[in-house]
Design an enzyme around this catalytic site. Sequence first.
Site, PDB file in Angstrom:
ATOM      1  N   CYS A 112       3.016  -7.289   1.491  1.00 52.17           N
ATOM      2  CA  CYS A 112       1.989  -6.682   2.329  1.00 52.17           C
ATOM      3  C   CYS A 112       1.256  -7.797   3.071  1.00 52.17           C
ATOM      4  CB  CYS A 112       1.024  -5.902   1.428  1.00 52.17           C
ATOM      5  SG  CYS A 112      -0.412  -5.271   2.295  1.00 52.17           S
ATOM      6  N   ASN A 113       1.314  -7.740   4.390  1.00 55.96           N
ATOM      7  CA  ASN A 113       0.635  -8.767   5.191  1.00 55.96           C
ATOM      8  C   ASN A 113      -0.874  -8.701   5.009  1.00 55.96           C
ATOM      9  OD1 ASN A 113       2.700  -9.980   7.416  1.00 55.96           O
ATOM     10  ND2 ASN A 113       3.262  -7.899   6.851  1.00 55.96           N
ATOM     11  N   THR A 114      -1.401  -7.485   4.961  1.00 56.29           N
ATOM     12  CA  THR A 114      -2.850  -7.320   4.878  1.00 56.29           C
ATOM     13  C   THR A 114      -3.389  -7.975   3.610  1.00 56.29           C
ATOM     14  OG1 THR A 114      -2.590  -5.229   6.054  1.00 56.29           O
ATOM     15  CG2 THR A 114      -4.691  -5.584   4.946  1.00 56.29           C
ATOM     16  N   HIS A 157       5.395  -2.238   7.169  1.00 59.43           N
ATOM     17  CA  HIS A 157       5.829  -0.909   7.608  1.00 59.43           C
ATOM     18  C   HIS A 157       6.577  -0.967   8.949  1.00 59.43           C
ATOM     19  CE1 HIS A 157       2.931   0.528   4.608  1.00 59.43           C
ATOM     20  NE2 HIS A 157       3.447   1.737   4.735  1.00 59.43           N
ATOM     21  N   SER A 210       0.824  -1.207   0.000  1.00 65.67           N
ATOM     22  CA  SER A 210       0.000   0.000   0.000  1.00 65.67           C
ATOM     23  C   SER A 210       0.860   1.259   0.000  1.00 65.67           C
ATOM     24  CB  SER A 210      -0.886  -0.005   1.243  1.00 65.67           C
ATOM     25  OG  SER A 210      -0.066  -0.096   2.391  1.00 65.67           O
ATOM     26  N   CYS A 217       3.419  -6.402   9.756  1.00 64.37           N
ATOM     27  CA  CYS A 217       3.052  -5.405   8.745  1.00 64.37           C
ATOM     28  C   CYS A 217       4.382  -4.904   8.205  1.00 64.37           C
ATOM     29  CB  CYS A 217       2.253  -4.265   9.360  1.00 64.37           C
ATOM     30  SG  CYS A 217       2.065  -2.835   8.268  1.00 64.37           S
TER      31      CYS A 217
HETATM   32  N1  DGL Z   1       2.268  -2.710   4.853  1.00 65.24           N
HETATM   33  C1  DGL Z   1       1.057  -3.419   4.745  1.00 65.24           C
HETATM   34  C2  DGL Z   1       0.999  -4.656   5.575  1.00 65.24           C
HETATM   35  O1  DGL Z   1       1.991  -5.352   5.647  1.00 65.24           O
HETATM   36  C3  DGL Z   1      -0.223  -2.608   4.690  1.00 65.24           C
HETATM   37  C4  DGL Z   1      -0.411  -1.570   5.716  1.00 65.24           C
HETATM   38  C5  DGL Z   1      -1.642  -0.732   5.445  1.00 65.24           C
HETATM   39  O2  DGL Z   1      -1.742  -0.166   4.361  1.00 65.24           O
HETATM   40  O3  DGL Z   1      -2.494  -0.659   6.348  1.00 65.24           O
HETATM   41  O4  DGL Z   1      -0.012  -5.025   6.123  1.00 65.24           O
END
Ligand code: DGL
Length: 258
Positions: A73-75, A189, A11, A187
């Site tokens: 991206c985990n989500t 980030h 994201s 996540c």
């Molecule tokens: N960095 C992403 C993750 O690993 C998405 C974070 C987001 O956009 O809420 O989940």
Amino acid sequence: MMNEYIGVLDSGVGGLSILSELYKAMPDKNYIYVGDTKNIPYGTKTPLEVYSYTKEILNYFLKNNVKNVVIACNTTSAVAYDELKNEFKDRLKIFPLIQSIASCAIEGLKDKDKIALLATRATVNSKKYEQEIHEINSKIEVISIDCTGFVEIVENRLYEEDKSIDLIKSKLDKVEKSGAKRVILGCTHYPYLVDIFRKILDVEYFNPAISLAQKVKNEINFNGNGEIKFYSTINPDEFKKSAKTFFDIKGNVELIEL
Ligand code: DGL
């Protein structure tokens, strides 16, 4: 012949924590990175929304000679991977994050050990980490903590704000109370916050990026020349600024409209 690329998506800038490990493991490959900053954060969106955003990115990859995609991206891995895999089967090989690294995350843990998960709300609600971990060992206790707000700290470079530190402390307090000795940075980030985490709570922080990069390396085979192209879906200059401390982006970040 057009170069082949590995497509990497997130994201925003979080997926750069994965890209840097991929690049370390495979400096000879070519990469296209897309940060979907127009739709960030994914973590508070519905599974259907996350699926529709990421489907557009995969369609873009297909048009640009991508054959392998890393969902950094985990989500997305938690709420949209199954549908994406179905939709793009035979056209793309997709490496999801959670499913690829769950066994590494619990390496060395025994029955009844506790592991904490810091992740977005969507990842926590999906229970994907629990599911994947419990398939390997159902006796490990997973304490999942919704860290909504952490992504904004990274994207907007709010590391020094009191509000940010208070939010981080409140989440790590839960980890401490749970007694977990290992924390999954669930996540992409969050690895960028780990120095702050360490000052607040001294436990083991597991960054899935290294394990994922190794897995991808073992399964990918093509010749490239180390080219990396960066795209974001809004404000590419902001993307570049937020990325600065994490990844040395040589050229420009281009805007793409999906
Ligand atoms: N960095 C992403 C993750 O690993 C998405 C974070 C987001 O956009 O809420 O989940």
